[in-house]
Motif scaffolding. Structure first.
Motif, PDB file in Angstrom:
ATOM      1  N   ILE A  46       0.837  -1.210   0.000  1.00 14.94           N
ATOM      2  CA  ILE A  46       0.000   0.000   0.000  1.00 14.94           C
ATOM      3  C   ILE A  46       0.866   1.251   0.000  1.00 14.94           C
ATOM      4  O   ILE A  46       0.634   2.181  -0.778  1.00 14.94           O
ATOM      5  CB  ILE A  46      -0.982  -0.012   1.197  1.00 14.94           C
ATOM      6  N   VAL A  47       1.896   1.269   0.842  1.00  8.14           N
ATOM      7  CA  VAL A  47       2.803   2.429   0.893  1.00  8.14           C
ATOM      8  C   VAL A  47       3.495   2.614  -0.459  1.00  8.14           C
ATOM      9  O   VAL A  47       3.564   3.726  -0.992  1.00  8.14           O
ATOM     10  CB  VAL A  47       3.833   2.275   2.039  1.00  8.14           C
ATOM     11  N   ALA A  53       1.856   6.457  -7.043  1.00 13.31           N
ATOM     12  CA  ALA A  53       0.788   7.350  -7.506  1.00 13.31           C
ATOM     13  C   ALA A  53       1.197   8.805  -7.369  1.00 13.31           C
ATOM     14  O   ALA A  53       0.955   9.621  -8.272  1.00 13.31           O
ATOM     15  CB  ALA A  53      -0.500   7.081  -6.732  1.00 13.31           C
ATOM     16  N   ILE A  54       1.838   9.141  -6.266  1.00 15.40           N
ATOM     17  CA  ILE A  54       2.310  10.514  -6.059  1.00 15.40           C
ATOM     18  C   ILE A  54       3.354  10.875  -7.112  1.00 15.40           C
ATOM     19  O   ILE A  54       3.316  11.962  -7.693  1.00 15.40           O
ATOM     20  CB  ILE A  54       2.871  10.689  -4.631  1.00 15.40           C
ATOM     21  N   GLN A  55       4.281   9.959  -7.391  1.00 14.59           N
ATOM     22  CA  GLN A  55       5.307  10.216  -8.401  1.00 14.59           C
ATOM     23  C   GLN A  55       4.700  10.377  -9.788  1.00 14.59           C
ATOM     24  O   GLN A  55       5.118  11.233 -10.558  1.00 14.59           O
ATOM     25  CB  GLN A  55       6.357   9.094  -8.389  1.00 14.59           C
ATOM     26  N   LYS A  57       1.628  11.430 -10.481  1.00 15.63           N
ATOM     27  CA  LYS A  57       0.935  12.724 -10.507  1.00 15.63           C
ATOM     28  C   LYS A  57       1.928  13.872 -10.654  1.00 15.63           C
ATOM     29  O   LYS A  57       1.675  14.828 -11.384  1.00 15.63           O
ATOM     30  CB  LYS A  57       0.095  12.911  -9.250  1.00 15.63           C
ATOM     31  N   GLU A  58       3.050  13.788  -9.967  1.00 15.45           N
ATOM     32  CA  GLU A  58       4.077  14.832 -10.066  1.00 15.45           C
ATOM     33  C   GLU A  58       4.648  14.894 -11.483  1.00 15.45           C
ATOM     34  O   GLU A  58       4.860  15.965 -12.034  1.00 15.45           O
ATOM     35  CB  GLU A  58       5.190  14.577  -9.039  1.00 15.45           C
ATOM     36  N   ARG A  59       4.871  13.727 -12.069  1.00 17.51           N
ATOM     37  CA  ARG A  59       5.388  13.672 -13.442  1.00 17.51           C
ATOM     38  C   ARG A  59       4.379  14.312 -14.408  1.00 17.51           C
ATOM     39  O   ARG A  59       4.755  15.086 -15.284  1.00 17.51           O
ATOM     40  CB  ARG A  59       5.651  12.218 -13.814  1.00 17.51           C
ATOM     41  N   LEU A  60       3.108  13.989 -14.225  1.00 18.82           N
ATOM     42  CA  LEU A  60       2.079  14.590 -15.074  1.00 18.82           C
ATOM     43  C   LEU A  60       2.000  16.096 -14.856  1.00 18.82           C
ATOM     44  O   LEU A  60       1.884  16.868 -15.807  1.00 18.82           O
ATOM     45  CB  LEU A  60       0.719  13.954 -14.803  1.00 18.82           C
ATOM     46  N   ARG A  61       2.054  16.523 -13.592  1.00 18.61           N
ATOM     47  CA  ARG A  61       1.982  17.951 -13.287  1.00 18.61           C
ATOM     48  C   ARG A  61       3.147  18.693 -13.921  1.00 18.61           C
ATOM     49  O   ARG A  61       2.977  19.742 -14.530  1.00 18.61           O
ATOM     50  CB  ARG A  61       1.981  18.173 -11.769  1.00 18.61           C
TER      51      ARG A  61
END
Length: 197
Positions: A46-47, A53-55, A57-61
């Motif tokens: 899970i971690v 997922a955070i990485q 999203k950051e890449r997309l941002r």
């Protein structure tokens, strides 16, 4: 990540949990210990998933792809022009109508690459591959590419493979944008010429 990749990842996680659970019970002969070990493994998964997922999203941002998703087709073509200029190509945008299936012509040394830009909200099908293949012949190109902010259908990938057409999907476009400007925080930092007309 595609649906197929997600299914494969889920199957891999299930197999790992069964393997660890079985091995743990076989080794310890204790249900309680097995439950603790499997619970810790689930927590780690899970971690790891949250970090991934955070990485993503950051890449997309950083890539600004969500702004590309809102562009019209002409603006996308001019954005790609600027993107390919940063990669050392000489770039011409073809006229909006009567372009014989090509939106951009890239030149680099002896290469003449004919590109079709597809700013889509759905997957790109075989029509784009057929059109760019014909445009390659019309423009005497050495290569033919289709670039999209989306993905390609299975049929489009198969036809492109047979015709020697290079496909740049959403993930490859993001990688190219980040290569151009690894410190990007917004697509607005990238010079984009407005479409004329």
């Amino acid at each position: 990540m595609t649906k197929k990749q997600m299914r494969q990842q889920e199957e891999g996680i299930k197999a790992l949990l069964l393997l660890v659970g079985g091995a743990s019970y076989w080794y310890t002969k204790s249900i309680e210990t097995t439950i603790v070990i499997v619970g810790v493994l689930i927590a780690l998964i899970i971690v790891y998933t949250i970090i991934q997922a955070i990485q993503r999203k950051e890449r997309l941002r950083k890539s600004g792809i969500e702004i590309i998703d809102k562009m019209d087709g002409i603006h996308f073509e001019h954005y790609l022009k600027e993107l390919f200029l940063t990669q050392g190509y000489k770039v011409n945008v073809t006229k909006a109508s009567g372009d014989y299936g090509a939106d951009l012509i890239l030149k680099n040394d002896n290469d003449k690459i004919v590109v079709q830009a597809k700013r889509y909200s759905k997957n790109v099908g075989i029509k784009a591959v057929q059109e760019i293949s014909g445009a390659k012949t019309y423009y005497d190109g050495t290569e033919a590419w289709v670039v999209t902010n989306s993905y390609f259908t299975k049929a489009a990938k198969e036809l492109a493979s047979k015709l020697g057409v290079k496909l740049f999907d959403r993930d490859e476009l993001i990688a190219l944008i980040l290569k151009m400007n690894p410190n990007a925080t917004s697509i607005h930092n990238t010079p984009v010429k407005k479409a004329q007309g």
